[in-house]
Enzyme design. Structure first.
Site, mmCIF file in Angstrom:
data_model
loop_
_atom_site.group_PDB
_atom_site.id
_atom_site.type_symbol
_atom_site.label_atom_id
_atom_site.label_comp_id
_atom_site.label_asym_id
_atom_site.label_seq_id
_atom_site.Cartn_x
_atom_site.Cartn_y
_atom_site.Cartn_z
ATOM 1 N N HIS A 68 35.346 44.036 37.454
ATOM 2 C CA HIS A 68 35.476 42.599 37.713
ATOM 3 C C HIS A 68 35.063 41.749 36.524
ATOM 4 O O HIS A 68 35.753 40.803 36.139
ATOM 5 C CB HIS A 68 34.591 42.210 38.909
ATOM 6 C CG HIS A 68 35.108 42.740 40.198
ATOM 7 N ND1 HIS A 68 34.299 42.994 41.269
ATOM 8 C CD2 HIS A 68 36.349 43.067 40.568
ATOM 9 C CE1 HIS A 68 35.019 43.464 42.254
ATOM 10 N NE2 HIS A 68 36.268 43.517 41.850
ATOM 11 N N CYS A 71 53.091 46.519 33.422
ATOM 12 C CA CYS A 71 52.347 45.421 34.032
ATOM 13 C C CYS A 71 50.868 45.752 34.190
ATOM 14 O O CYS A 71 50.134 45.021 34.833
ATOM 15 C CB CYS A 71 52.941 45.039 35.384
ATOM 16 S SG CYS A 71 52.868 46.353 36.600
HETATM 17 C C1 PEP Z 1 48.295 49.231 37.552
HETATM 18 O O1 PEP Z 1 47.878 50.190 38.221
HETATM 19 O O2 PEP Z 1 48.380 49.260 36.306
HETATM 20 C C2 PEP Z 1 48.720 48.002 38.212
HETATM 21 C C3 PEP Z 1 49.302 47.025 37.536
HETATM 22 O O3 PEP Z 1 48.439 47.884 39.532
HETATM 23 P P1 PEP Z 1 46.968 47.499 40.103
HETATM 24 O O4 PEP Z 1 46.100 47.184 38.919
HETATM 25 O O5 PEP Z 1 47.178 46.357 41.015
HETATM 26 O O6 PEP Z 1 46.583 48.769 40.793
#
Ligand code: PEP
Ligand code: MG
Length: 806
Positions: free
Chosen positions: A440, A733
């Protein structure tokens, strides 16, 4: 013949009842209690029969009453009806315990000579060991307050020596021994307890393993004998093989956490510690029975007040800070805290402050032991505890770190509330002892643009006002820097809004978009120049919900994001519930290994309908907006799953259906996956976690989940190559996309879009715009041929710096 409390097992199945009773009897050594079965129907079929239950109760009674344990459904009705059929006046307790655990607890306790109420209470707490172990709810601590202040007190410590530790059978043996004394005896490990030594269920919650130290304490006339007997029994090892006393099984010392820069910028400032937590409650006497209901209602009120306070603060925030605040509100509202603490008040007369303190203490200890994502939540739990206790004291919650003097915030870890009021104008940097790049504090620091270093052991020992130099890019921290070191501070990295479009100097287009979880984030994305949304984490809209949101509610939430991006791409991810983001209406608590369990798309195995309704809501939300809707599923591992998802999306009228690549299996199958989906988005946070078999939240493993890990880079390259070969767009992402240099490397591998927290957009956009596509390819080749994180990072950096003319 036995005397003592009798037990009746009521089940639909004679085989089940016999096996459960046999298991329970295994735990008893000397004098087993009377146990009677009322299982199956008179004609030998499956079912229950009230008259058989009544007969069993009569046969089980030795004059001290009978505890009845039932399996489910009609067994309960039959047991209730049986009470009306009883011919004599027998004291009967119907106990709503789970069948196997309840029987075991009742049998052991009855064999130890406990009273009817004690046996019934033990059985009713029987599920506690399991739920506590799995971190669901605490087992109530022992109330030894009736032990009389003048009674003799004894205690001694030893180590668990049997190879199996304090599992059910040794626990039952200890309980039997403790029941032979009048003294109230307890056992405690360094981190758990004390618990009642007569309660095998409570003993099992200690989870004591070979090598663990245990303290036996007793109060009462024969306390010394009780302690001696229990210590001897533990030392003898319960008839199991012993580990050598000279070589107790020890948990390896925790390696020092990795110190890492997690948010760029190099600044100098003076330390400000987040300060001591709230002082523990003063010891107080037991509350009079007549006043307990009022006292318990104060606990409920305080928990509800604190939960609402978190929710109110979430309203004023955006992005991760709001999401974290909302999830902490859910912790404060969780009946595991208010319910257990209120019960301590009503049942044992414990003062409300103490009840909350003890309850949260037990849950925190269980979370710490569980490690991983649960251990990460301890900071949140302690923050909730402090705020509830302050409310009970009638004191205001601590103000968030404010003032006008600039400071470097230092903390063990940042509780969500600590981060809420952080003003980038005064908070120059953040240093935490714990934390990881995806924790966090790191995410929030990046979001608000404050340099940050995590894993800085010993930071909380620094005095307030100590001058420090913090480099959030390299992880360097210098205490009392020299003049020349001070002069090396470059300040915080300030960026203008990204003007777009995302492209290299030779105009190779790369869509640069925002990761969002709410309409506010979507607006922040627009403010920072996002060219769309590359990841809409829809689960963030419903983190606090215990019931599935209606289609109308979902449409409203989704439309609020979609309408911010007319004529731009918005990639909506279906609910990524599970693991660190449980949604009560979709996931079940207590999975042994939640990161590898039923999370993401896998929740649809249990219930397709939630996904189908969500897809319907997403499609409806897009109507009336001009957003270019793309929809993807998280945690896909197989081609069949991808096919299934695409089929469901199409059936809902969604034209662009894709998947996230977050598992090594999906990366390895990328080409086949490209054949069935319209696009792929790589979630590098999870892909790193699963590729490296390292919890993404674990501070001490942060070097393994570093996004420059060659194994991760090669997995991404595999997916990008499959995308190129099949003409399938491949985006990234995860947090990797937010690193300006790594972003260029990803583009060089063939990634066509990058999505990140809004604030990271300008530096990433600038990085891509400063090099050609050929430079990106060279940087990618350099990173991909490197054997380590540091070599991959510096090889790529070298190429890019030269390309930028420096
Ligand atoms: C990831 O796992 O890189 C992702 C973008 O999803 P989250 O961070 O929401 O698990
Ligand atoms: Mg993920």
């Amino acid at each position: 013949m036995s005397n003592g409390v009798g037990i009746v097992a009521v089940s639909h199945s004679p085989a089940l009842a016999e096996a459960a009773v046999a298991l329970a009897m295994e735990m008893v050594y000397d004098a087993p209690p009377t146990v009677k079965l009322a299982a199956g129907t008179a004609d030998g079929g499956l079912g229950t029969d009230a008259s058989r239950v009544a007969q069993a109760i009569q046969e089980a009674d030795n004059g001290q009453g009978v505890v009845v344990i039932m399996d489910l459904g009609s067994a309960i009705l039959s047991a209730e009806m049986a009470l009306e059929f009883l011919e004599s006046d027998i004291d009967v307790r119907l106990v709503g315990a789970p069948f196997v655990e309840g029987l075991l607890a009742a049998v052991v306790r009855a064999a130890g000579g406990a009273t009817l109420d004690e046996v019934a209470r033990e059985a009713s707490l029987a599920l506690g060991a399991k739920t506590s172990h799995l971190g669901e709810s605490p087992v109530e601590p022992v109330d030894n307050t009736d032990a009389g202040a003048s009674a003799t007190e004894e205690s001694a410590s030893t180590h668990i020596r049997n190879v199996g530790g304090l599992h059910a059978r040794p626990a039952a043996q200890i309980a039997a021994t403790a029941s032979g004394f009048t003294a109230n005896a307890t056992l405690a490990t360094a981190v758990r307890g004390p618990v009642d030594a007569r309660s095998p269920i409570a003993l099992a919650t200690l989870n004591a393993r070979p090598g663990d130290s245990v303290t036996v304490a007793a109060t009462g006339d024969d306390a010394a004998d009780a302690v001696a007997a229990l210590i001897a029994q533990i030392d003898q090892g319960f008839g199991e093989d012993l580990v050598a006393p000279a070589e107790p099984v020890r948990v390896a010392p925790r390696p020092a956490p990795m110190r890492l820069g997690v948010s760029p910028g190099r600044v100098v400032g003076r330390v400000r510690q987040t300060g001591a937590r709230v002082a523990p409650p003063e010891p107080r006497g037991s509350i009079a029975p007549a006043d307990r209901a009022d006292a318990a209602s104060r606990v409920d009120e305080a928990c509800a007040h604190v939960a609402q306070d978190y929710r109110d603060r979430a309203q004023a925030l955006v992005g991760e800070r709001a999401a974290v605040m909302v999830s902490t509100a859910a912790v404060a509202a969780d009946p595991a805290i208010s319910g257990a603490a209120s019960r301590l008040v009503t049942d044992s007369g414990v003062d409300p402050e103490q009840a909350v303190w003890d309850t949260v203490g037990q849950i925190s200890a269980a979370y710490r032991d569980a490690g991983g994502v649960l251990a990460e939540r301890v900071t949140d739990l302690l923050d909730v505890r402090d705020r509830v206790v302050l409310r009970l004291r009638g004191q205001a919650a601590p103000d968030f770190i404010g003032g006008t003097e600039p400071f470097v915030l230092v903390a063990e870890d940042l509780a969500p509330a600590d981060t809420a009021g952080l003003d980038p104008a005064t908070c120059l940097a953040i240093i935490t002892e714990l934390g990881a790049p995806t924790s966090h504090s790191a995410i929030i620091a990046r979001e608000i643009g404050i340099p940050a270093v995590v894993g800085m052991t010993g930071a909380t020992d620094w005095a307030d006002g100590t001058e420090v130099l913090v480099d959030g890019s390299t992880g360097e921290v210098i205490v009392n820097p020299s003049d020349s070191e001070r002069a090396s501070a470059l300040g915080r990295v300030e960026w203008e809004r990204f003007a777009g479009p995302g492209q290299t100097t030779d105009e190779h287009k790369v869509l640069i978009s925002a990761n969002v979880g709410s309409a506010r984030d979507a607006m922040a994305g627009v403010e920072w120049g996002a060219e769309g949304v590359g990841l809409f984490r829809t689960e963030f809209c419903f983190l606090e919900r215990s019931e599935e949101p209606t289609i109308e509610e979902q449409i409203a939430k989704y439309r609020a994001v979609l309408s911010e991006y007319p004529n731009q791409r918005v990639v909506v991810r279906t609910l990524d519930a599970g693991s660190d983001k449980p949604l009560p209406f979709l996931t079940s608590p207590g999975e042994a290994n939640p990161a590898l369990g039923v999370r993401g798309f896998r929740t649809a195995r249990r219930d397709h309908d939630v996904l189908t309704r969500q897809l319907e809501a997403i499609a409806a939300a897009a109507e009336g907006t001009n957003a270019d809707l793309w929809v993807m599923a998280p945690m896909i591992a197989t081609v069949e799953e991808a096919q299934e998802f695409v089929g469901l999306a199409r059936a809902a009228g969604i034209e662009r259906a894709g998947i996230m690549v977050e598992t090594p299996s999906a990366a390895l199958m990328a080409e086949e996956l490209c054949d069935v989906v319209d696009f792929i988005s790589i979630g590098t946070n999870d892909l790193a976690q699963y590729t490296m078999a390292a919890d993404r939240m674990a501070t001490e493993l942060a070097d393994l989940t570093d996004a420059w890990q060659p194994a991760l880079l090669r997995s991404i390259a595999l997916v990008a190559a499959a995308g190129k070969k099949t003409g399938t767009p491949v985006g990234v992402c995860g947090e990797a996309a937010a690193n300006p240099e790594l972003a260029a490397v990803l583009v060089g591998m063939g990634v066509t879009s990058l999505s990140m927290s809004p604030r990271a957009i300008p530096p990433v956009g600038a990085s891509i715009a400063s090099v050609t596509m050929a430079d990106c390819r060279m940087a990618a080749d350099a990173a991909l041929s490197s054997p380590s994180v540091s070599q991959a990072r510096s090889a790529a950096k070298l190429v890019l710096t030269e390309a930028q003319g420096g």
